[in-house]
Motif scaffolding. Sequence first.
Motif, mmCIF file in Angstrom:
data_model
loop_
_atom_site.group_PDB
_atom_site.id
_atom_site.type_symbol
_atom_site.label_atom_id
_atom_site.label_comp_id
_atom_site.label_asym_id
_atom_site.label_seq_id
_atom_site.Cartn_x
_atom_site.Cartn_y
_atom_site.Cartn_z
ATOM 1 N N THR A 1 0.858 -1.182 0.000
ATOM 2 C CA THR A 1 0.000 0.000 0.000
ATOM 3 C C THR A 1 0.891 1.227 0.000
ATOM 4 O O THR A 1 1.953 1.241 0.615
ATOM 5 N N SER A 2 0.458 2.229 -0.697
ATOM 6 C CA SER A 2 1.218 3.476 -0.690
ATOM 7 C C SER A 2 0.693 4.346 0.440
ATOM 8 O O SER A 2 -0.507 4.525 0.600
ATOM 9 N N THR A 3 1.597 4.846 1.235
ATOM 10 C CA THR A 3 1.193 5.695 2.343
ATOM 11 C C THR A 3 1.510 7.143 1.999
ATOM 12 O O THR A 3 2.542 7.451 1.426
ATOM 13 N N VAL A 4 0.620 8.006 2.350
ATOM 14 C CA VAL A 4 0.814 9.429 2.135
ATOM 15 C C VAL A 4 1.123 10.063 3.481
ATOM 16 O O VAL A 4 0.389 9.880 4.441
ATOM 17 N N CYS A 5 2.210 10.756 3.530
ATOM 18 C CA CYS A 5 2.598 11.414 4.774
ATOM 19 C C CYS A 5 1.996 12.815 4.796
ATOM 20 O O CYS A 5 2.434 13.698 4.075
ATOM 21 N N ALA A 6 0.981 12.999 5.604
ATOM 22 C CA ALA A 6 0.296 14.289 5.644
ATOM 23 C C ALA A 6 1.150 15.365 6.301
ATOM 24 O O ALA A 6 0.858 16.542 6.182
ATOM 25 N N SER A 7 2.179 14.956 7.000
ATOM 26 C CA SER A 7 2.969 15.950 7.715
ATOM 27 C C SER A 7 4.251 16.319 6.963
ATOM 28 O O SER A 7 5.193 16.786 7.563
ATOM 29 N N SER A 8 4.280 16.110 5.654
ATOM 30 C CA SER A 8 5.475 16.487 4.902
ATOM 31 C C SER A 8 5.410 17.971 4.540
ATOM 32 O O SER A 8 4.344 18.573 4.465
ATOM 33 N N TRP A 9 6.576 18.555 4.307
ATOM 34 C CA TRP A 9 6.656 19.969 3.953
ATOM 35 C C TRP A 9 6.279 20.146 2.498
ATOM 36 O O TRP A 9 6.752 19.425 1.631
ATOM 37 N N LYS A 10 5.429 21.105 2.222
ATOM 38 C CA LYS A 10 4.990 21.416 0.861
ATOM 39 C C LYS A 10 5.447 22.823 0.503
ATOM 40 O O LYS A 10 5.508 23.686 1.361
ATOM 41 N N LYS A 11 5.748 23.054 -0.764
ATOM 42 C CA LYS A 11 6.230 24.372 -1.192
ATOM 43 C C LYS A 11 5.097 25.384 -1.199
ATOM 44 O O LYS A 11 3.953 25.050 -1.477
ATOM 45 N N GLY A 12 5.434 26.634 -0.904
ATOM 46 C CA GLY A 12 4.458 27.709 -0.917
ATOM 47 C C GLY A 12 3.717 27.838 0.397
ATOM 48 O O GLY A 12 4.201 27.415 1.448
ATOM 49 N N THR A 13 2.535 28.437 0.325
ATOM 50 C CA THR A 13 1.674 28.586 1.498
ATOM 51 C C THR A 13 0.272 28.152 1.117
ATOM 52 O O THR A 13 -0.100 28.210 -0.052
ATOM 53 N N LEU B 1 8.826 30.295 1.147
ATOM 54 C CA LEU B 1 8.091 29.630 2.218
ATOM 55 C C LEU B 1 7.672 28.216 1.846
ATOM 56 O O LEU B 1 7.442 27.902 0.680
ATOM 57 N N SER B 2 7.583 27.391 2.858
ATOM 58 C CA SER B 2 6.973 26.070 2.748
ATOM 59 C C SER B 2 6.155 25.868 4.011
ATOM 60 O O SER B 2 6.355 26.555 5.008
ATOM 61 N N TYR B 3 5.209 24.933 3.946
ATOM 62 C CA TYR B 3 4.323 24.734 5.082
ATOM 63 C C TYR B 3 4.088 23.253 5.344
ATOM 64 O O TYR B 3 4.291 22.411 4.476
ATOM 65 N N LYS B 4 3.680 22.979 6.564
ATOM 66 C CA LYS B 4 3.320 21.637 6.989
ATOM 67 C C LYS B 4 1.994 21.739 7.722
ATOM 68 O O LYS B 4 1.821 22.595 8.586
ATOM 69 N N LYS B 5 1.035 20.882 7.365
ATOM 70 C CA LYS B 5 -0.245 20.874 8.058
ATOM 71 C C LYS B 5 -0.073 20.080 9.347
ATOM 72 O O LYS B 5 0.349 18.933 9.324
ATOM 73 N N ILE B 6 -0.399 20.707 10.477
ATOM 74 C CA ILE B 6 -0.204 20.035 11.763
ATOM 75 C C ILE B 6 -1.518 19.768 12.477
ATOM 76 O O ILE B 6 -1.526 19.212 13.560
ATOM 77 N N GLY B 7 -2.632 20.153 11.871
ATOM 78 C CA GLY B 7 -3.946 19.942 12.457
ATOM 79 C C GLY B 7 -5.006 20.464 11.517
ATOM 80 O O GLY B 7 -4.719 20.890 10.402
ATOM 81 N N HIS B 8 -6.240 20.429 11.952
ATOM 82 C CA HIS B 8 -7.345 20.911 11.130
ATOM 83 C C HIS B 8 -7.220 22.419 10.939
ATOM 84 O O HIS B 8 -7.357 23.175 11.893
ATOM 85 N N HIS B 9 -6.904 22.841 9.715
ATOM 86 C CA HIS B 9 -6.704 24.256 9.367
ATOM 87 C C HIS B 9 -5.586 24.907 10.183
ATOM 88 O O HIS B 9 -5.604 26.109 10.429
ATOM 89 N N THR B 10 -4.616 24.133 10.622
ATOM 90 C CA THR B 10 -3.489 24.660 11.388
ATOM 91 C C THR B 10 -2.200 24.299 10.662
ATOM 92 O O THR B 10 -2.001 23.139 10.289
ATOM 93 N N TYR B 11 -1.329 25.286 10.456
ATOM 94 C CA TYR B 11 -0.139 25.107 9.647
ATOM 95 C C TYR B 11 1.098 25.634 10.371
ATOM 96 O O TYR B 11 1.031 26.583 11.120
#
Length: 128
Positions: free
Chosen positions: A26-38, A78-88
């Motif tokens: 199974t492919s796992t998606v890491c929701a806590s990875s850093w993404k480019k931009g905001t 900038l890059s961002y990481k989602k750490i909760g519901h609508h929290t970055y």
Amino acid sequence: MHFKKYLSLTLVFTAIIVGGTIPITTSTVCASSWKKGTPKVLHGTWTDAYKYPKGAMYDQLDITNKHMYESDDAWYNLSYKKIGHHTYKLRGYNENLKKRVTIHGSVHFINKHHICTTVLWGKVDLYK
């Protein structure tokens, strides 16, 4: 009749044996990875000017896809990481420090007119 029963049992056992010996990946998606931009929900000019009388100094935060400007500071790439519901959590190159750092605290999107930033000195509510 016996032939159909025998055939169906054979197919079931073959499926069980083959399914049990072939590893399922199974492919796992890491929701806590850093993404480019905001995140797009944070783009715009946010301010706490409603607290102050007209003409007084107030905090203003301008967020674009790759930049964030405060009254006395600027962040680039900038890059961002989602750490909760609508929290970055945000990170980027700080103009004053001359290095890439993670911004202490977080930004919580409440609605299209209101965000709350949590920083070292406490919570700050900003509005559009």
